[in-house]
Design a protein around this motif. Structure first.
Motif, PDB file in Angstrom:
ATOM      1  N   UNK A 226       0.833  -1.212   0.000  1.00  0.00           N
ATOM      2  CA  UNK A 226       0.000   0.000   0.000  1.00  0.00           C
ATOM      3  C   UNK A 226       0.862   1.254   0.000  1.00  0.00           C
ATOM      4  N   UNK A 227       1.939   1.184   0.747  1.00  0.00           N
ATOM      5  CA  UNK A 227       2.840   2.348   0.798  1.00  0.00           C
ATOM      6  C   UNK A 227       3.417   2.622  -0.591  1.00  0.00           C
ATOM      7  N   UNK A 228       3.835   1.552  -1.281  1.00  0.00           N
ATOM      8  CA  UNK A 228       4.420   1.752  -2.611  1.00  0.00           C
ATOM      9  C   UNK A 228       3.359   2.273  -3.587  1.00  0.00           C
ATOM     10  N   UNK A 229       2.112   1.790  -3.447  1.00  0.00           N
ATOM     11  CA  UNK A 229       1.008   2.302  -4.271  1.00  0.00           C
ATOM     12  C   UNK A 229       0.861   3.808  -4.090  1.00  0.00           C
ATOM     13  N   UNK A 230       0.884   4.206  -2.819  1.00  0.00           N
ATOM     14  CA  UNK A 230       0.754   5.623  -2.484  1.00  0.00           C
ATOM     15  C   UNK A 230       1.863   6.454  -3.124  1.00  0.00           C
ATOM     16  N   UNK A 231       3.077   5.918  -3.039  1.00  0.00           N
ATOM     17  CA  UNK A 231       4.216   6.635  -3.624  1.00  0.00           C
ATOM     18  C   UNK A 231       3.965   6.799  -5.120  1.00  0.00           C
TER      19      UNK A 231
END
Ligand code: WTA
Length: 684
Positions: A226-231
């Motif tokens: 999810x963090x990488x998606x956000x980035x």
């Protein structure tokens, strides 16, 4: 301790005959202490401040240098009026911290077979012994693997791992090849992780599929994805590869692994085991300049945006090594255990770098204090024969609640030194630690320091410093504290005010990543010429220091600093909230907890559902540690005429302190009465 006779010549007077109870080291416990008494401490302290160049040159001799130090040991400017703030220590010398903490133990000291870590998993059935030679090989393998992924000197690597050996391997592998590690505590949310990855522009993320904390399953890879998606959404994806460790708990237990959610992106994700396959376990270290960055570690900032605290190779290496040796009075037959998580500075300095630099044997613990039973910590102390134990006041207060019985089931006679860190320790917890855990035999070493200081700065030394419960006592070698009043005037003798330091010591931070302006304004602008800690402090007649807590908009929940601004920002993201103000309120276990005032938008209703949504919002944005304990509906907030929220008043409402003092600057004093009448008695 020898009698105090010459207090007039002393930098620090030392305790005199007094009514207050002072605790002296037990007779016979420290026959071979590095610093045997208070006079010896004073003598070394004097040398460290009067002849710092010689003092640190002696310390540096203990390490391996590819290119030896020459020229000036220390260059710095602490005065914003004289130009940029900077600190440089042994610039030009070349070394490698990983080489110093591993290869030298194996190859020069012949300690390859010595245990570096006893890893103890969340479940008592998971444990592993790791010797220095095994550690070195695993680190080299990981270093080579990172190189295969294209990681070079100076690149940033984000690490989002639980307390498993791979966390230590990865951080040391980075240090070996000159990559800068940025470890994000695995309890942070995807948003916090994303923010940190982007700020440091990390190109690799190392994480795990999942982890159990107590009996709670955490889907770490899901949060990481999810963090990488956000980035990606913010068009700022710097991460090329995400390396995923398969956690022990899910390897053989199919029940557990069925519960796990592991989203997978073929173009980016790669299993740790696949990556390490066939990789060599030898790797030449990258020789680094003393002032090359070693790591970034984020800490809360009062504006709400975390600050990337930067530490560099040599100063940090010398300082964590020296403090570890003296503060725990470390000897080679000790078994040392620090219960912190490596995701915080305490773990960086006193689980990884400091202990390994001293060839120590440590316990590396993944679990929590009360799982599977409330005596888990005591059981581990008995199991490994722990002699030096380092934990936080919040853990002590938690365990106090269960009384003596859980301790009586285990043999704690191996203990010699008890340390604490993270927040001021209340005398009641101190005495319980001393009486019940240490059986009145072990000194309680209250270590005051910060992510920014790299290592302990105010601390007793086990055999040398007479103790007063609740005081972090005296400065460590090379550290020169001062207390200033609001006008920046230095106070002498007994005094209370702002705790500052007048000179750098090797372990102090070198900057805020990518933001010199923030570095200077946060730590140096308020009182030019000094590093400002942000903590209040009292000095007593004996020269002992007592930390009184933060004096900025930060609060300390279970030993973790949070800024009121970051929690307020999370709350105001909710569509029903118009305005929010957050203050701290004392809490019997956490030390402090969050008390939130929220003003809703017109026609919005304050109810249980909303409260739950607000709590979830904070958890999602920051992480579970920031979950509010109290949320109060505030039709209005107490503000000055210029619109500034008067937090002092809110704090008093949260604490039910009726004597509010001068309210004449308030625009609308009636609001205070309303808030008082509606204050929360019980936690939400
Ligand atoms: C607080 C943790 C009183 C203090 C190593 C400091 C303490 C902040 C103590 C840094 C102590 C830490 N007594 N207060 N022994 N140790 N603190 O950066 O407010 O997570 O500024 O570093 O914790 O927290 P940080």
């Amino acid at each position: 301790m020898s009698p105090v006779s010459d207090s007039t010549n002393r930098v620090i007077p030392g305790p005199q005959e007094t009514e207050e109870k002072i605790y002296h080291p037990s007779d016979g416990l420290f026959t071979d202490a590095h610093v045997p008494d208070f006079d010896a401490y004073l003598a070394i302290y004097k040398k460290s401040t009067e002849e710092p160049e010689e003092f640190w040159a002696d310390v540096a001799q203990e390490f391996y240098w590819k290119k030896p130090p020459s020229g000036q040991m220390l260059q710095y400017n602490f005065d914003v009026n004289k130009g940029n703030i900077y600190i440089k220590f042994m610039e030009g010398a070349k070394t490698n911290i990983c080489y110093n903490v591993l290869d030298r133990n194996v190859h020069e000291r012949n300690l390859g077979e010595k245990v570096a870590y006893y890893w103890e998993g969340n479940s008592p059935t998971h444990h592993q012994t790791i010797t220095y030679i095994q550690l070195l090989r695993s680190v080299c393998r990981c270093a080579n693997a990172l190189k295969l992924l294209g990681v070079k000197k100076g690149d940033r690597v984000a690490i989002y791992l639980p307390m498993i050996p791979e966390l230590v391997y990865t951080m040391l592998a980075c240090a070996r090849i000159g990559a800068v590690h940025s470890i994000v505590f695995a309890g942070f949310s995807s948003e916090s992780l994303c923010e940190r990855i982007m700020d440091a522009q990390c190109n690799i993320l190392v994480t795990a599929d999942g982890v159990y904390r107590g009996d709670k399953l955490i889907n770490l890879k899901k949060i990481a994805s999810e963090a990488l998606e956000r980035c990606k959404e913010s068009m700022d994806l710097c991460v090329q590869k995400c390396v995923v460790v398969r956690h022990h708990a899910f390897r053989t237990n199919s029940d557990a692994s069925n519960k796990l959610q592991t989203p997978w992106d073929e173009s980016c994700d790669i299993w740790w085991d696949d990556l390490m396959e066939g990789v060599s376990d030898e790797c030449e270290p990258e020789w680094m300049d003393s002032e090359d960055p070693l790591f970034i570690l984020y800490t809360s900032g009062s504006t709400g945006k975390p600050k990337g605290v930067v530490h560099t190779v040599t100063g940090y290496m010398l300082y964590t090594s020296l403090t570890f040796k003296y503060v725990f009075d470390y000897h080679h037959d000790d078994v040392y255990w620090c219960t912190a998580d490596i995701g915080w500075i305490t773990g960086h300095s006193y689980i990884t770098y400091g202990p390994l630099a001293n060839s120590a044997t440590s316990v590396l613990f993944e679990g929590v204090p009360v799982y599977p039973h409330v005596g888990r910590l005591w059981e581990i102390i008995e199991k490994y024969g722990v002699s030096k134990f380092y934990t936080a006041p919040t853990a002590i207060r938690l365990l106090m609640k269960y009384g003596r019985e859980p301790l009586q089931r285990f043999d704690l006679s191996s203990l010699r030194v008890l340390g604490t860190v993270g927040e001021p320790i209340n005398p009641e917890a101190w005495l319980w630690y001393y009486d019940v855990v240490g059986q009145q035999r072990c000194p309680v070493i209250d270590t005051f320091w910060q992510t920014e200081t790299g290592g302990h700065v105010l601390t007793p030394l086990p055999a040398a410093t007479p103790l007063k419960p609740g005081s972090a006592t005296c400065p460590f070698f090379g550290v020169q504290p001062a207390i200033l009043n609001e006008h920046g005037e230095e106070l002498e003798g007994e005094a209370e005010g702002y705790l500052v330091f007048r000179k750098p010591w090797p372990g102090i931070m070198r900057g805020v990543y990518g933001n010199q302006e923030r570095f200077e304004s946060t730590y140096f602008r308020k009182f030019p010429g000094f590093y400002v800690t942000g903590d209040g402090c009292r000095r007593d007649k004996d020269g002992y220091y007592w930390i009184t807590g933060r004096i900025d908009d930060m609060l300390n929940v279970s030993g973790h600093l949070l800024s009121t601004a970051e929690v307020e920002a999370a709350l105001t993201e909710h569509p029903s909230v118009a305005e929010a103000a957050v203050v701290s309120r004392p809490h019997t276990v956490k030390g402090e907890c969050l008390y939130c005032f929220v003003t809703l938008k017109d026609h919005k209703e304050f109810n249980r559902t909303l409260m739950e949504e607000l709590k979830r919002k904070v958890r999602e944005k920051i992480g579970p540690i920031a979950t509010p304990d109290f949320i109060q509906n505030a039709p209005g907030l107490p503000k000055t005429r210029s619109g500034k929220i008067m937090r002092r008043v809110l704090r008093q409402i949260a604490r039910n302190e009726k004597d509010l003092g001068d309210l004449s600057t308030l625009a609308d004093p009636k609001v205070v009465e309303v808030l008082f009448s509606q204050r929360c008695e019980a936690a939400a």
